[in-house]
Design an enzyme around this catalytic site. Sequence first.
Site, PDB file in Angstrom:
ATOM      1  N   GLY A 121      -5.136  14.928   4.852  1.00 11.32           N
ATOM      2  CA  GLY A 121      -4.291  15.907   4.176  1.00 11.32           C
ATOM      3  C   GLY A 121      -3.198  15.255   3.345  1.00 11.32           C
ATOM      4  O   GLY A 121      -2.048  15.170   3.774  1.00 11.32           O
ATOM      5  N   TYR A 122      -3.578  14.772   2.188  1.00  7.50           N
ATOM      6  CA  TYR A 122      -2.617  14.151   1.269  1.00  7.50           C
ATOM      7  C   TYR A 122      -2.299  15.078   0.094  1.00  7.50           C
ATOM      8  O   TYR A 122      -1.172  15.485  -0.102  1.00  7.50           O
ATOM      9  CB  TYR A 122      -3.162  12.821   0.717  1.00  7.50           C
ATOM     10  CG  TYR A 122      -3.278  11.681   1.725  1.00  7.50           C
ATOM     11  CD1 TYR A 122      -2.766  11.779   3.014  1.00  7.50           C
ATOM     12  CD2 TYR A 122      -3.908  10.493   1.359  1.00  7.50           C
ATOM     13  CE1 TYR A 122      -2.880  10.731   3.916  1.00  7.50           C
ATOM     14  CE2 TYR A 122      -4.023   9.435   2.257  1.00  7.50           C
ATOM     15  CZ  TYR A 122      -3.508   9.552   3.530  1.00  7.50           C
ATOM     16  OH  TYR A 122      -3.626   8.517   4.411  1.00  7.50           O
ATOM     17  N   SER A 123      -3.341  15.403  -0.691  1.00  7.55           N
ATOM     18  CA  SER A 123      -3.120  16.144  -1.938  1.00  7.55           C
ATOM     19  C   SER A 123      -2.592  17.554  -1.708  1.00  7.55           C
ATOM     20  O   SER A 123      -2.933  18.209  -0.719  1.00  7.55           O
ATOM     21  CB  SER A 123      -4.427  16.252  -2.728  1.00  7.55           C
ATOM     22  OG  SER A 123      -4.987  14.984  -2.915  1.00  7.55           O
ATOM     23  N   GLU A 239      -9.856   0.178   2.486  1.00 11.74           N
ATOM     24  CA  GLU A 239     -11.085   0.463   1.775  1.00 11.74           C
ATOM     25  C   GLU A 239     -11.296  -0.604   0.716  1.00 11.74           C
ATOM     26  O   GLU A 239     -10.785  -0.506  -0.379  1.00 11.74           O
ATOM     27  CB  GLU A 239     -10.968   1.834   1.099  1.00 11.74           C
ATOM     28  CG  GLU A 239     -11.625   2.934   1.870  1.00 11.74           C
ATOM     29  CD  GLU A 239     -13.064   2.628   2.204  1.00 11.74           C
ATOM     30  OE1 GLU A 239     -13.269   1.989   3.237  1.00 11.74           O
ATOM     31  OE2 GLU A 239     -13.941   3.004   1.441  1.00 11.74           O
TER      32      GLU A 239
END
Lengths: 386, 367
Positions: A121-123, A239
């Site tokens: 839940g970033y954007s 990543e």
Amino acid sequence: MDFDYTPDEQSFRQEVRSFIAENLPPKEKRDKSFLGTWLEKVRAKGWVGFAWPKEFGGSDGGLIEQAILKEEMSLAKAPPLGTSMMGLAWVGPGIMEYGTEEQKKKFIPDILDSKVTWCTGYSEPNHGSDLAAIQCKAELQGDHYLVNGQKIWTTGAPWSQWIILLTRTDFNVTSKHDGITCFLVPMDAPGVEVRPIQNMAGDKHFAEIFFTDVQVPVENRLGAEGEGWKVTVSALANERSSIGEVTQLQAKLDDLKTLVKNSKRQGKPASEDPKVRRTVAKFEIKISAMKYNGLRYLTKQIKGEPLTSETSVNKLHRASLEIEMDDFAIELSGQAGLQLRGGEEAVDNGTWSKGALNWPNVVIGGGTPNIQRNIIAERILGQPKD
Amino acid sequence: MNFGFTEEQNLLKDQVQRFMKEACPLSHVRDLSNSDSTFDQALWQQAAELGWLGLTIPENFGGLGLKWIDLIVVLEAAAEGLCPLPIASQALASTAILTCASEAQKASWLPAVASGEAIVTLGLYDEANWIDPAAVTASASTHGEGFILRGKKPFVNDALAADYLLLAVQGPQGLALAALGKDQVTVTAQPTIDSTKPMASVDIDGVEIGADDLLPMSDEQLAYLTDCGGVATTAEMVGAGAAILALTNSYAKERIQFGKPIGQYQGVKHRLADMFVDLESYRSLCYFAAWTVDDSPQELAKAVSMAKGYASDAFAQIGIDGVGLHGAIGFTADYDAQLYLKRSKWARPMYGDSDYHMDRIATLGGL
Ligand SMILES: Cc1cc2nc3c(=O)[nH]c(=O)nc-3n(C[C@H](O)[C@H](O)[C@H](O)COP(=O)(O)OP(=O)(O)OC[C@H]3O[C@@H](n4cnc5c(N)ncnc54)[C@H](O)[C@@H]3O)c2cc1C
């Protein structure tokens, strides 16, 4: 410079291959129980969280071995090594680095055992590329924080049990990177509402999430209050290697070549058309460039040299390949290429037409090409920020 | 698996870069290219003493016995400053000798090549934009004990400076290399856009050579030498591309317009980022191709086509954008950006343009 693998690396590759030969049945023979068995077996091998420290249940695997593992798995088109993708990619590493002992004990094993699915839940509706400007609010109230706000484009939200959530705990900051705090929140907490969003390919993989007076215990905070940006950045840095992507793209290129061989253009074999040949060669060059760029960066990492943001180079190549390869396949196939899966004349069961609608997953999902170019120009070339 | 340079290779790179800065700065390159003879004997002597001319020649023939992956370190670093010395030609000609000459010829010729005493070059094709055995049209036919040559080799690199030339011809038994001394032929300068890469035609019509001076060459050997040429050219494109990117990148930080450095505008910074992406990519492909020359020859053809196929168009665009991002100053003769743009034009068709290489990739890839 030496592209040969050491005997140890070769025998590791051999081990992976024999494992695959023994444990991976052909696609049509995989029944319902297969995935569960597969996950248990790769877990027992120590290949889930392969590079993670042993104390957390990983294998302390080296970078080259990790690349070999990814490469072989993706060559064999094997299912993932664990279904908690985001858990393995950044939630787990984030917890190992910033989490409390309780958090490590509580969350890490479930990630490795594919028991829990995480989403990210970033954007937010008003803050995408400019992530650090997020506004979702968390207020400390005794032994818990009260969260109010909205997230969007959250992949996997409809079926995830937990979310790694970025909030703002301080609105009076001079730098937007301050005052951000990260939480680990169960998706079934009262006040969390998920509304799936359908994408242009017809799937409902992402969702918007509303948080209304959600109570999050203090012990679910990841890292210190106000340190959320640091937690996020270092987690995303996990990543790295693009080896797995390269093998996938190579497999896709092979399929594309088969399609070319079976296609005609103006009544003649498409494989004789100079434009077709050149286009396919261009894809092949780009994929190879990704491969050798990736190996150069991997070598740098092994030597302990810092990687700045070189991975953005391969992200840009991948973005253009994702858009262009499927499009080219459609173009080759005329109207039949436009049919989706199930269509009477659908080409390769609609893989290409679906792909032509699915590129935003890669092209927008991980930061847009403009943002990648900013990263290269600013962090590698040292140009001033926008 | 290790895709990085060794300590020795990094030192070699530093050595070449220092040499270019101290002995062969761009001002000197300009002076040379404006003079009648672009060749600088004293500079050549220094390069020879540093061992660069015999890098890939085996030790028993007076060289250092290193590999192409070492050679490209020199070619790349020298090309950052557009070094006009015929180092690539010397390397290609020595590769041709190692590939096609007899043991006795190797023993008699190579020591002088390694020491720089003899300057040697290689001329392969006669037809423009055509890489194929049939594009060799000059010929050798039996004549007494030896052969008589017919034709004129166009655009041979560094032919004016060369003491000896190896020139591809169609011989009585198929392809061959004619080994010639400069006194046997007529060399006429053929100036091109890039004066740092002097080329000349070599008239061999009616020249008689001895039986031993025609070295048989198979189609595969011709292809191999062409591929080595592609590796050498691409390595120089890496160096020259990096140099014009660096020049443009620092200009973009300093040049102020509308109150900001132009590098802050995305029209500029994104172009710089794209130049970087392309350069990084053909750099990786070039290093891999150079490695295959000695360590995985069965992969050479495809690896070269990947590298040169990418670099040909990418470096051309880098040259154009390097000049363009400077504005009018980039267009001036006094400013260095134009020298690199010219090199990109020169390099584009050398040993195959992108059309040739991409078509070959399609063929090698089963289409
Ligand atoms: C398939 C998919 C899955 C996703 N999954 C997740 C997820 O699981 N969790 C999550 O938190 N988010 C997720 N996202 C959101 C993703 O991270 C954002 O979409 C992305 O960061 C871009 O933000 P935005 O959509 O708000 O676009 P914006 O930031 O509004 O950008 C709109 C356009 O403006 C351009 N732009 C923006 N800023 C600049 C600039 N400074 N310079 C030049 N151009 C600029 C962009 O390139 C873009 O073209 C997902 C997105 C997609 C498409």
